[in-house]
Design an enzyme around this catalytic site. Structure first.
Site, PDB file in Angstrom:
ATOM      1  CG  HIS A 119      -5.765  -3.798  -5.590  1.00 56.51           C
ATOM      2  ND1 HIS A 119      -7.011  -4.342  -5.398  1.00 56.51           N
ATOM      3  CD2 HIS A 119      -5.084  -4.006  -4.451  1.00 56.51           C
ATOM      4  CE1 HIS A 119      -7.087  -4.855  -4.188  1.00 56.51           C
ATOM      5  NE2 HIS A 119      -5.922  -4.678  -3.585  1.00 56.51           N
ATOM      6  CG  PHE A 120      -0.784  -5.610  -9.773  1.00 57.07           C
ATOM      7  CD1 PHE A 120      -0.255  -6.875  -9.668  1.00 57.07           C
ATOM      8  CD2 PHE A 120      -1.805  -5.393 -10.696  1.00 57.07           C
ATOM      9  CE1 PHE A 120      -0.713  -7.926 -10.468  1.00 57.07           C
ATOM     10  CE2 PHE A 120      -2.280  -6.426 -11.495  1.00 57.07           C
ATOM     11  CZ  PHE A 120      -1.729  -7.690 -11.386  1.00 57.07           C
ATOM     12  CG  HIS A 121      -0.836  -3.702  -2.516  1.00 58.38           C
ATOM     13  ND1 HIS A 121      -1.338  -2.804  -1.603  1.00 58.38           N
ATOM     14  CD2 HIS A 121      -1.773  -4.675  -2.645  1.00 58.38           C
ATOM     15  CE1 HIS A 121      -2.529  -3.217  -1.192  1.00 58.38           C
ATOM     16  NE2 HIS A 121      -2.821  -4.351  -1.800  1.00 58.38           N
ATOM     17  CD  GLN A 143      -9.152  -9.226  -4.249  1.00 58.37           C
ATOM     18  OE1 GLN A 143      -9.156 -10.455  -4.423  1.00 58.37           O
ATOM     19  NE2 GLN A 143      -9.459  -8.364  -5.199  1.00 58.37           N
ATOM     20  CG  ASN A 190      -2.993  -9.156  -1.092  1.00 56.16           C
ATOM     21  OD1 ASN A 190      -1.967  -9.827  -1.126  1.00 56.16           O
ATOM     22  ND2 ASN A 190      -3.102  -8.057  -0.371  1.00 56.16           N
ATOM     23  CG  ASP A 242      -2.973   1.486  -0.139  1.00 55.55           C
ATOM     24  OD1 ASP A 242      -3.225   0.375  -0.621  1.00 55.55           O
ATOM     25  OD2 ASP A 242      -3.421   1.856   0.974  1.00 55.55           O
ATOM     26  CB  ILE A 243      -6.114   5.461   1.752  1.00 58.64           C
ATOM     27  CG1 ILE A 243      -6.604   6.636   2.570  1.00 58.64           C
ATOM     28  CG2 ILE A 243      -6.564   4.160   2.353  1.00 58.64           C
ATOM     29  CD1 ILE A 243      -6.919   7.813   1.714  1.00 58.64           C
TER      30      ILE A 243
HETATM   31  P1  5GP Z   1      -6.076  -5.326  -0.527  1.00 54.96           P
HETATM   32  O1  5GP Z   1      -6.165  -5.545   0.962  1.00 54.96           O
HETATM   33  O2  5GP Z   1      -7.407  -5.598  -1.191  1.00 54.96           O
HETATM   34  O3  5GP Z   1      -4.944  -6.045  -1.182  1.00 54.96           O
HETATM   35  O4  5GP Z   1      -5.734  -3.788  -0.702  1.00 54.96           O
HETATM   36  C1  5GP Z   1      -6.698  -2.793  -0.735  1.00 54.96           C
HETATM   37  C2  5GP Z   1      -5.994  -1.505  -0.461  1.00 54.96           C
HETATM   38  O5  5GP Z   1      -6.842  -0.437  -0.826  1.00 54.96           O
HETATM   39  C3  5GP Z   1      -5.614  -1.287   1.020  1.00 54.96           C
HETATM   40  O6  5GP Z   1      -4.207  -1.215   1.144  1.00 54.96           O
HETATM   41  C4  5GP Z   1      -6.298   0.033   1.379  1.00 54.96           C
HETATM   42  O7  5GP Z   1      -5.489   0.874   2.171  1.00 54.96           O
HETATM   43  C5  5GP Z   1      -6.575   0.652   0.023  1.00 54.96           C
HETATM   44  N1  5GP Z   1      -7.761   1.488  -0.013  1.00 54.96           N
HETATM   45  C6  5GP Z   1      -9.003   1.165   0.432  1.00 54.96           C
HETATM   46  N2  5GP Z   1      -9.852   2.176   0.202  1.00 54.96           N
HETATM   47  C7  5GP Z   1      -9.139   3.156  -0.404  1.00 54.96           C
HETATM   48  C8  5GP Z   1      -9.481   4.461  -0.894  1.00 54.96           C
HETATM   49  O8  5GP Z   1     -10.621   4.919  -0.809  1.00 54.96           O
HETATM   50  N3  5GP Z   1      -8.492   5.176  -1.463  1.00 54.96           N
HETATM   51  C9  5GP Z   1      -7.224   4.700  -1.573  1.00 54.96           C
HETATM   52  N4  5GP Z   1      -6.320   5.489  -2.142  1.00 54.96           N
HETATM   53  N5  5GP Z   1      -6.862   3.482  -1.130  1.00 54.96           N
HETATM   54  C10 5GP Z   1      -7.810   2.720  -0.546  1.00 54.96           C
END
Ligand code: 5GP
Ligand code: ZN
Length: 142
Positions: free
Chosen positions: A100-102, A94, A87, A30-31
């Site tokens: 996706h799973f963190h 989300q 999420n 995750d970035i």
């Molecule tokens: P959410 O908030 O939907 O549960 O998580 C989305 C996740 O995707 C965030 O933690 C965010 O840092 C990650 N993310 C968003 N864009 C990118 C990307 O371009 N590359 C990577 N590796 N992670 C990303």
């Protein structure tokens, strides 16, 4: 999905630090690196959220998670545990609408990840809980 950022990662149109992939899933850093090693596991097939999985895809995706989790844990002796977070919907934080799973490695009680479950147990009678139980049970399908 043409404009989905995670589909672009699956197609390698956007670079990622991939740690595992096969025909079903891709796992990449995750970035945000909420904690060091924070990884996302995604199905290669675009589905928006948990509500869209069929049993086969759910089984296939989840079957990959333990070995990815073990590899992350084995990568650093400072990792003491791991939160796995999924999420679903904007209300549930989300922000990327490709499921996706963190996998969030945990180092200390004061690292950069926190989760709050409020204890509301004193606000529910057994009757209240029974009603919630039966209503949900009535909707269990496949
Ligand atoms: P959410 O908030 O939907 O549960 O998580 C989305 C996740 O995707 C965030 O933690 C965010 O840092 C990650 N993310 C968003 N864009 C990118 C990307 O371009 N590359 C990577 N590796 N992670 C990303
Ligand atoms: Zn997608």
């Amino acid at each position: 999905m043409k404009d989905c950022i995670f589909c672009k990662i699956v197609r390698n149109e956007i670079p990622s630090y991939t740690i595992y992939e096969d025909d079903v899933v891709k796992a990449f850093l995750d970035i945000s690196q909420g904690t060091p090693g924070h990884t996302l596991v995604i199905p290669k097939k675009h589905i928006a959220n948990i509500f869209e999985y069929d049993p086969e895809l759910a089984a296939a995706v989840f079957s990959r998670i333990p070995k990815i989790a073990r590899a992350i844990k084995a990568s650093n002796p400072e990792i003491k545990g791991m939160n796995i977070v999924n999420n679903n919907g904007q209300i549930a934080y989300q922000s990327v609408f490709h499921s996706h799973f963190h996998l969030v490695p945990r180092y200390t009680t004061h690292d950069d990840f926190a989760m709050i479950f409020k204890d509301n147990s004193n606000k529910y009678t057994p009757d209240d809980l029974k009603k919630i139980q039966t209503t949900i049970m009535a909707h269990i399908g496949d």
